[in-house]
Design a protein around this motif. Sequence first.
Motif, mmCIF file in Angstrom:
data_model
loop_
_atom_site.group_PDB
_atom_site.id
_atom_site.type_symbol
_atom_site.label_atom_id
_atom_site.label_comp_id
_atom_site.label_asym_id
_atom_site.label_seq_id
_atom_site.Cartn_x
_atom_site.Cartn_y
_atom_site.Cartn_z
ATOM 1 N N ASP A 1 40.113 5.819 64.892
ATOM 2 C CA ASP A 1 41.168 6.447 64.488
ATOM 3 C C ASP A 1 42.164 7.070 65.475
ATOM 4 O O ASP A 1 40.908 8.303 66.471
ATOM 5 C CB ASP A 1 41.756 6.106 63.064
ATOM 6 N N ALA A 2 42.858 6.392 66.182
ATOM 7 C CA ALA A 2 44.381 7.344 67.584
ATOM 8 C C ALA A 2 43.130 8.186 68.207
ATOM 9 O O ALA A 2 43.210 9.859 67.990
ATOM 10 C CB ALA A 2 44.658 8.149 66.259
ATOM 11 N N ASN A 3 42.357 7.554 69.053
ATOM 12 C CA ASN A 3 41.334 8.410 69.497
ATOM 13 C C ASN A 3 40.407 9.155 69.241
ATOM 14 O O ASN A 3 39.886 9.966 69.717
ATOM 15 C CB ASN A 3 42.277 8.955 70.689
ATOM 16 N N ILE A 4 39.978 9.361 68.242
ATOM 17 C CA ILE A 4 38.943 10.676 67.481
ATOM 18 C C ILE A 4 38.310 9.380 66.713
ATOM 19 O O ILE A 4 38.315 8.591 65.551
ATOM 20 C CB ILE A 4 40.245 11.056 66.462
ATOM 21 N N SER A 5 37.015 10.246 67.074
ATOM 22 C CA SER A 5 35.563 9.759 66.714
ATOM 23 C C SER A 5 35.153 11.086 64.827
ATOM 24 O O SER A 5 35.658 11.698 65.821
ATOM 25 C CB SER A 5 34.241 9.130 67.482
ATOM 26 N N TYR A 6 34.629 9.338 64.272
ATOM 27 C CA TYR A 6 35.217 10.791 62.541
ATOM 28 C C TYR A 6 33.969 9.958 61.881
ATOM 29 O O TYR A 6 33.747 8.736 61.926
ATOM 30 C CB TYR A 6 35.970 10.936 61.944
ATOM 31 N N LEU A 7 33.327 10.439 60.889
ATOM 32 C CA LEU A 7 32.150 10.354 60.116
ATOM 33 C C LEU A 7 33.225 10.365 58.947
ATOM 34 O O LEU A 7 33.582 11.308 58.565
ATOM 35 C CB LEU A 7 30.968 11.101 59.720
ATOM 36 N N LEU B 1 39.244 16.316 52.605
ATOM 37 C CA LEU B 1 37.989 17.383 53.260
ATOM 38 C C LEU B 1 38.051 16.672 54.740
ATOM 39 O O LEU B 1 37.147 16.313 54.924
ATOM 40 C CB LEU B 1 36.509 18.045 52.915
ATOM 41 N N VAL B 2 38.840 17.271 56.314
ATOM 42 C CA VAL B 2 38.635 17.242 56.975
ATOM 43 C C VAL B 2 37.993 18.235 57.973
ATOM 44 O O VAL B 2 38.287 19.325 57.724
ATOM 45 C CB VAL B 2 39.861 16.662 57.881
ATOM 46 N N ILE B 3 37.117 17.953 58.478
ATOM 47 C CA ILE B 3 36.229 19.514 58.993
ATOM 48 C C ILE B 3 35.775 19.038 60.658
ATOM 49 O O ILE B 3 35.597 17.652 61.271
ATOM 50 C CB ILE B 3 34.483 19.314 58.981
ATOM 51 N N LEU C 1 28.547 18.217 50.485
ATOM 52 C CA LEU C 1 30.091 18.362 50.269
ATOM 53 C C LEU C 1 30.685 16.684 50.262
ATOM 54 O O LEU C 1 32.092 17.090 48.945
ATOM 55 C CB LEU C 1 30.668 18.334 51.428
ATOM 56 N N SER C 2 30.320 15.670 49.745
ATOM 57 C CA SER C 2 30.135 14.553 49.470
ATOM 58 C C SER C 2 30.417 14.759 48.031
ATOM 59 O O SER C 2 30.903 13.001 47.670
ATOM 60 C CB SER C 2 29.912 13.396 50.246
ATOM 61 N N ARG C 3 29.211 14.706 47.907
ATOM 62 C CA ARG C 3 30.144 14.785 45.873
ATOM 63 C C ARG C 3 31.083 15.328 45.230
ATOM 64 O O ARG C 3 31.297 15.328 43.861
ATOM 65 C CB ARG C 3 28.437 16.152 45.657
ATOM 66 N N TYR C 4 32.071 16.360 46.079
ATOM 67 C CA TYR C 4 33.117 16.724 45.563
ATOM 68 C C TYR C 4 34.302 15.918 46.454
ATOM 69 O O TYR C 4 34.864 16.050 45.982
ATOM 70 C CB TYR C 4 32.769 18.286 45.814
ATOM 71 N N PHE C 5 33.709 16.335 47.841
ATOM 72 C CA PHE C 5 35.155 16.049 48.746
ATOM 73 C C PHE C 5 34.909 14.840 49.392
ATOM 74 O O PHE C 5 34.088 13.675 49.099
ATOM 75 C CB PHE C 5 35.560 17.169 49.579
ATOM 76 N N ASP C 6 36.351 13.760 49.712
ATOM 77 C CA ASP C 6 36.521 13.043 50.631
ATOM 78 C C ASP C 6 35.953 13.202 51.818
ATOM 79 O O ASP C 6 36.605 13.566 51.919
ATOM 80 C CB ASP C 6 37.288 11.981 50.110
ATOM 81 N N VAL C 7 35.262 13.209 52.577
ATOM 82 C CA VAL C 7 34.567 13.921 53.842
ATOM 83 C C VAL C 7 35.121 12.505 55.249
ATOM 84 O O VAL C 7 34.209 12.129 54.752
ATOM 85 C CB VAL C 7 33.414 14.611 53.408
ATOM 86 N N TYR C 8 35.851 14.082 55.520
ATOM 87 C CA TYR C 8 36.146 13.325 57.456
ATOM 88 C C TYR C 8 36.004 14.563 58.384
ATOM 89 O O TYR C 8 36.281 15.829 58.465
ATOM 90 C CB TYR C 8 37.964 12.755 57.544
ATOM 91 N N ILE C 9 34.401 13.938 58.991
ATOM 92 C CA ILE C 9 34.136 15.188 60.113
ATOM 93 C C ILE C 9 34.160 14.271 61.493
ATOM 94 O O ILE C 9 33.489 13.530 61.889
ATOM 95 C CB ILE C 9 32.121 15.289 60.006
ATOM 96 N N ASN D 1 35.557 15.215 72.954
ATOM 97 C CA ASN D 1 34.721 15.450 72.783
ATOM 98 C C ASN D 1 33.732 14.930 71.861
ATOM 99 O O ASN D 1 34.272 13.343 71.376
ATOM 100 C CB ASN D 1 34.809 16.489 72.316
ATOM 101 N N GLY D 2 32.253 14.520 72.094
ATOM 102 C CA GLY D 2 31.609 13.327 71.812
ATOM 103 C C GLY D 2 32.094 12.274 71.190
ATOM 104 O O GLY D 2 32.009 11.610 72.825
ATOM 105 N N LEU D 3 32.284 11.067 70.876
ATOM 106 C CA LEU D 3 32.162 9.683 70.688
ATOM 107 C C LEU D 3 33.701 9.611 70.662
ATOM 108 O O LEU D 3 33.798 8.950 71.402
ATOM 109 C CB LEU D 3 31.621 9.831 69.421
#
Length: 358
Positions: A25-31, A42-44, A62-70, A76-78
């Motif tokens: 989204d918005a030119n950003i690749s993320y997990l 949580l954004v990393i 981290l995913s046991r507690y946070f809704d994680v976005y890496i 960079n990367g993808l």
Amino acid sequence: NKHKNQELDKYKDIDSTLKVERKYDANISYLHCYTSSSKEKLVIIHGYVVGKCVFAIAIRWLSRYFDVYIIDAPGNGLSKPLWLPWIYPNWSPNIDKYEKWTAEQIEKWRCTVFDENEKIYLMGHSTGSYMVSAYSLYYPQYLDYLILCSPVCLLTEDEYLKTSGLLKIDKEPYGFGASILSKYIWNYATWHDVVRALGIFGPSIFINSLRKTHAHHTHYGDLDEELWSEMSEYWFRYTYDLHAQPKSYEDLLYAYMKPWCWPRKPLLNRLVDKLDCNLLMLYADKEQSMCDKYGGRILIQKLNEKNGDNNNKYKTDMEIIENSTHQLFLNQPVQCCKAILKHTHKYNDNELQNKNEE
């Protein structure tokens, strides 16, 4: 499942709901990583010339507690490649412009993925900590927590020497490549340019040099020892592929920093003025001088002095990750996760508590 200290039995019901989704989204690749118990966003953001996979071993915890976005940092990367003609080849005078641009890219992504006024926990490692710090200078109203891991550019070199009591800085831990770069070609080319110039010989030369100069990064404390060499080879190849990409965001980070990775415009006092959220800082116990704990201690001290009688308004904490180098989410990912959860979710780990008291 072969990692140590994963507490698989304790969390088996939650872990059975774990999902890891690749998104763009918005030119950003993320997990996007989450479980049935995930709550806060949580954004990393990773550091220089690595990518979102540097946090792979931390996803389960981290995913046991946070809704994680890496995310892969802008360019960079993808994420979508960038070319910033207003930087290259002259990196200097308008640092504010570079920082604002970085903050705007993160904010565009945040507004695309979340509700417009939704607050997030924002974490960066190394130069990723510079990016999230830049965001906090321009958009502090959207942060609940800022987490800086091995942050760079808090202090100038002179400030670091004065604070640490050292007479000079040992350049040997930087490695051969960083030494050549800082001494001779910093204002003319990036390390990526050198790697790309190697052409078809790049993988062999680059990866073999990493095996020799980055051996201190290849001890994974939370990974079974027989898997270390396999993990190291994955890591070295991944790092090469990121270096060999077409020219992109690397110029932006050179714009932030002078040779030897010291800041052109230090962040510490600007964070004291602007920061308006909780702060947690993580440092390795075997950290390089450019991102050592001295800057973090001063930042926390000044924030506490600024808050005065309102010290309970925001939390300011620091954790030292033992038996780790700069790549602390490779060396000690579970210890890092527990340190974060200790402060954000009051996670109780007696072993971690005893180590920090010592």
